[in-house]
Design a protein around this motif. Sequence first.
Motif, PDB file in Angstrom:
ATOM      1  N   THR A 178       2.346  -0.670   1.450  1.00 54.65           N
ATOM      2  CA  THR A 178       3.141  -1.594   0.628  1.00 54.65           C
ATOM      3  C   THR A 178       2.764  -3.033   0.929  1.00 54.65           C
ATOM      4  O   THR A 178       2.685  -3.867   0.021  1.00 54.65           O
ATOM      5  CB  THR A 178       4.639  -1.366   0.888  1.00 54.65           C
ATOM      6  OG1 THR A 178       4.971   0.003   0.640  1.00 54.65           O
ATOM      7  CG2 THR A 178       5.480  -2.257  -0.002  1.00 54.65           C
ATOM      8  N   ALA A 207      -0.139  -4.191   1.833  1.00 58.95           N
ATOM      9  CA  ALA A 207      -1.417  -4.499   1.178  1.00 58.95           C
ATOM     10  C   ALA A 207      -1.195  -4.816  -0.294  1.00 58.95           C
ATOM     11  O   ALA A 207      -1.795  -5.753  -0.843  1.00 58.95           O
ATOM     12  CB  ALA A 207      -2.379  -3.321   1.331  1.00 58.95           C
ATOM     13  N   ALA A 208      -0.340  -4.048  -0.952  1.00 63.97           N
ATOM     14  CA  ALA A 208      -0.064  -4.279  -2.367  1.00 63.97           C
ATOM     15  C   ALA A 208       0.622  -5.632  -2.576  1.00 63.97           C
ATOM     16  O   ALA A 208       0.307  -6.354  -3.532  1.00 63.97           O
ATOM     17  CB  ALA A 208       0.813  -3.154  -2.917  1.00 63.97           C
ATOM     18  N   GLU A 248       2.662   0.525  -8.296  1.00 65.73           N
ATOM     19  CA  GLU A 248       2.319  -0.209  -9.516  1.00 65.73           C
ATOM     20  C   GLU A 248       3.505  -1.006 -10.068  1.00 65.73           C
ATOM     21  O   GLU A 248       3.313  -1.921 -10.868  1.00 65.73           O
ATOM     22  CB  GLU A 248       1.803   0.751 -10.583  1.00 65.73           C
ATOM     23  CG  GLU A 248       2.840   1.749 -11.070  1.00 65.73           C
ATOM     24  CD  GLU A 248       2.282   2.697 -12.125  1.00 65.73           C
ATOM     25  OE1 GLU A 248       3.087   3.215 -12.906  1.00 65.73           O
ATOM     26  OE2 GLU A 248       1.050   2.907 -12.150  1.00 65.73           O
ATOM     27  N   GLY A 298       5.286  -5.271  -8.280  1.00 68.46           N
ATOM     28  CA  GLY A 298       5.168  -6.662  -8.684  1.00 68.46           C
ATOM     29  C   GLY A 298       6.458  -7.222  -9.249  1.00 68.46           C
ATOM     30  O   GLY A 298       6.892  -8.333  -8.880  1.00 68.46           O
ATOM     31  N   ARG A 334       0.349  -8.282  -0.620  1.00 74.72           N
ATOM     32  CA  ARG A 334      -0.619  -9.356  -0.364  1.00 74.72           C
ATOM     33  C   ARG A 334      -1.547  -9.545  -1.565  1.00 74.72           C
ATOM     34  O   ARG A 334      -1.916 -10.682  -1.896  1.00 74.72           O
ATOM     35  CB  ARG A 334      -1.440  -9.041   0.887  1.00 74.72           C
ATOM     36  CG  ARG A 334      -0.638  -9.146   2.185  1.00 74.72           C
ATOM     37  CD  ARG A 334      -1.546  -9.155   3.409  1.00 74.72           C
ATOM     38  NE  ARG A 334      -0.773  -9.124   4.636  1.00 74.72           N
ATOM     39  CZ  ARG A 334      -0.552  -8.017   5.352  1.00 74.72           C
ATOM     40  NH1 ARG A 334      -1.086  -6.857   4.958  1.00 74.72           N
ATOM     41  NH2 ARG A 334       0.175  -8.060   6.441  1.00 74.72           N
ATOM     42  N   GLU A 335      -1.917  -8.452  -2.202  1.00 74.15           N
ATOM     43  CA  GLU A 335      -2.765  -8.567  -3.395  1.00 74.15           C
ATOM     44  C   GLU A 335      -2.074  -9.367  -4.494  1.00 74.15           C
ATOM     45  O   GLU A 335      -2.735 -10.006  -5.315  1.00 74.15           O
ATOM     46  CB  GLU A 335      -3.117  -7.168  -3.916  1.00 74.15           C
ATOM     47  CG  GLU A 335      -4.181  -6.457  -3.104  1.00 74.15           C
ATOM     48  CD  GLU A 335      -4.590  -5.144  -3.763  1.00 74.15           C
ATOM     49  OE1 GLU A 335      -4.289  -4.954  -4.961  1.00 74.15           O
ATOM     50  OE2 GLU A 335      -5.207  -4.307  -3.074  1.00 74.15           O
ATOM     51  N   LEU A 336      -0.758  -9.334  -4.483  1.00 71.25           N
ATOM     52  CA  LEU A 336       0.019 -10.080  -5.485  1.00 71.25           C
ATOM     53  C   LEU A 336       0.311 -11.508  -5.040  1.00 71.25           C
ATOM     54  O   LEU A 336       0.988 -12.256  -5.749  1.00 71.25           O
ATOM     55  CB  LEU A 336       1.334  -9.342  -5.764  1.00 71.25           C
ATOM     56  CG  LEU A 336       1.189  -7.963  -6.432  1.00 71.25           C
ATOM     57  CD1 LEU A 336       2.519  -7.224  -6.407  1.00 71.25           C
ATOM     58  CD2 LEU A 336       0.701  -8.126  -7.872  1.00 71.25           C
ATOM     59  N   GLY A 337      -0.171 -11.876  -3.851  1.00 68.33           N
ATOM     60  CA  GLY A 337      -0.024 -13.253  -3.379  1.00 68.33           C
ATOM     61  C   GLY A 337       1.175 -13.518  -2.500  1.00 68.33           C
ATOM     62  O   GLY A 337       1.497 -14.683  -2.215  1.00 68.33           O
ATOM     63  N   HIS A 338       1.842 -12.472  -2.018  1.00 70.63           N
ATOM     64  CA  HIS A 338       3.027 -12.654  -1.176  1.00 70.63           C
ATOM     65  C   HIS A 338       2.658 -12.581   0.301  1.00 70.63           C
ATOM     66  O   HIS A 338       1.790 -11.793   0.700  1.00 70.63           O
ATOM     67  CB  HIS A 338       4.079 -11.582  -1.479  1.00 70.63           C
ATOM     68  CG  HIS A 338       4.584 -11.616  -2.891  1.00 70.63           C
ATOM     69  ND1 HIS A 338       5.478 -12.579  -3.345  1.00 70.63           N
ATOM     70  CD2 HIS A 338       4.313 -10.809  -3.967  1.00 70.63           C
ATOM     71  CE1 HIS A 338       5.745 -12.348  -4.628  1.00 70.63           C
ATOM     72  NE2 HIS A 338       5.048 -11.295  -5.019  1.00 70.63           N
ATOM     73  N   GLU A 339       3.323 -13.398   1.112  1.00 71.37           N
ATOM     74  CA  GLU A 339       3.168 -13.296   2.560  1.00 71.37           C
ATOM     75  C   GLU A 339       4.043 -12.154   3.061  1.00 71.37           C
ATOM     76  O   GLU A 339       5.180 -11.989   2.609  1.00 71.37           O
ATOM     77  CB  GLU A 339       3.578 -14.605   3.239  1.00 71.37           C
ATOM     78  CG  GLU A 339       2.664 -15.775   2.914  1.00 71.37           C
ATOM     79  CD  GLU A 339       3.028 -17.015   3.716  1.00 71.37           C
ATOM     80  OE1 GLU A 339       3.919 -16.907   4.592  1.00 71.37           O
ATOM     81  OE2 GLU A 339       2.438 -18.067   3.455  1.00 71.37           O
ATOM     82  N   GLU A 385       3.953  -7.196   8.631  1.00 73.12           N
ATOM     83  CA  GLU A 385       3.629  -5.776   8.558  1.00 73.12           C
ATOM     84  C   GLU A 385       4.236  -5.014   9.729  1.00 73.12           C
ATOM     85  O   GLU A 385       4.235  -5.483  10.874  1.00 73.12           O
ATOM     86  CB  GLU A 385       2.111  -5.578   8.540  1.00 73.12           C
ATOM     87  CG  GLU A 385       1.671  -4.175   8.172  1.00 73.12           C
ATOM     88  CD  GLU A 385       0.189  -4.105   7.856  1.00 73.12           C
ATOM     89  OE1 GLU A 385      -0.408  -3.026   8.090  1.00 73.12           O
ATOM     90  OE2 GLU A 385      -0.380  -5.115   7.381  1.00 73.12           O
TER      91      GLU A 385
END
Length: 319
Positions: free
Chosen positions: A213, A215-216, A191, A194, A218-223, A226
């Motif tokens: 990590t 996945a989290a 959490e 970000g 990517r949800e925030l828009g980062h490339e 993996e």
Amino acid sequence: TDVLIPGLMEHVERAGVHSGDSTAFFPPQQLSQADQGLIVDAMRRICLAAGVHGLVNAQFIVREDGVYMLEANPRASRTVPFLSKVTGVPMVALATRVAQGAALADLGWSDGLLPEPEFVAVKAPVFSTAKLRGVDPSLGPGMQSTGEVIGIHEDGRVALAKALLSAALHPPLPGPEGAEALISVAPRDVERIGELATALASAGYHFTATPGTAAALRELGHEVREVAMAGDHQSTLPNIVDVIAEGGISLIVNTPMPRSGAVLDAAAVRHAAIAEGVLCMTTMDTAIAAAHALEPAAQARIEDVRSLDAWLRIGQGGG
């Protein structure tokens, strides 16, 4: 009768990290005046009730539901040299005179907490893990640091950047092509990822991460590139330890998880980091603070160096 408190120090890391291994701000940057008042009042009452004539150090936890004392020790601590230098208060000399029967008032010192200076001083720990192969550098209740440094500036971010640079804990500045940060954090820290990612991306970092990590991020828009966990030898993804060994990783943020397999994975990552000479941070608090120290505003003033006497004159309003 009098209790002189030269200053309060605020740890960057949360409770559970040994105070000797913590990065600390003086004066506090986020501690409210109300909570500071509670701490000062508690210290005064404890010192007087215990009848101490000399030095006392204490640690507190500040939470949403109140202020709690962890410990109070009627002795000096490793913070005495730091606070003596950045406040100008000769704490050892005063304590010696008081122990011999002198009164603080007669020595020219007041009762209570001294006014805050007009600068920020940061204490950062120095570790020798690069010289001690096989030692896990993760921060915890056991002290591992072998020294400490001080960074001072009017801007707390610059003071932090100075201290981390001196302690070899400053993340490398990315070049024109950027730099790679490998991030693998425990679920409890996701959490907060970000703030860390935003600061690192602003400084020019790209990301490599383990599945959860990644996945989290990517949800925030980062490339994200993996990689597999250290103990996952069935995955078709590159293994995190192999990726570190190949070089190209400039910074690692790896927070441990309280499970046997995960703990072994994290230890393998940190040992690989030491072998490659890569800075590895094991708490989100330290990593986020270090990421903010990369901000251009802080980096532009990191070479603003003055003598300790000059800073003390500023701290006392002398310009």
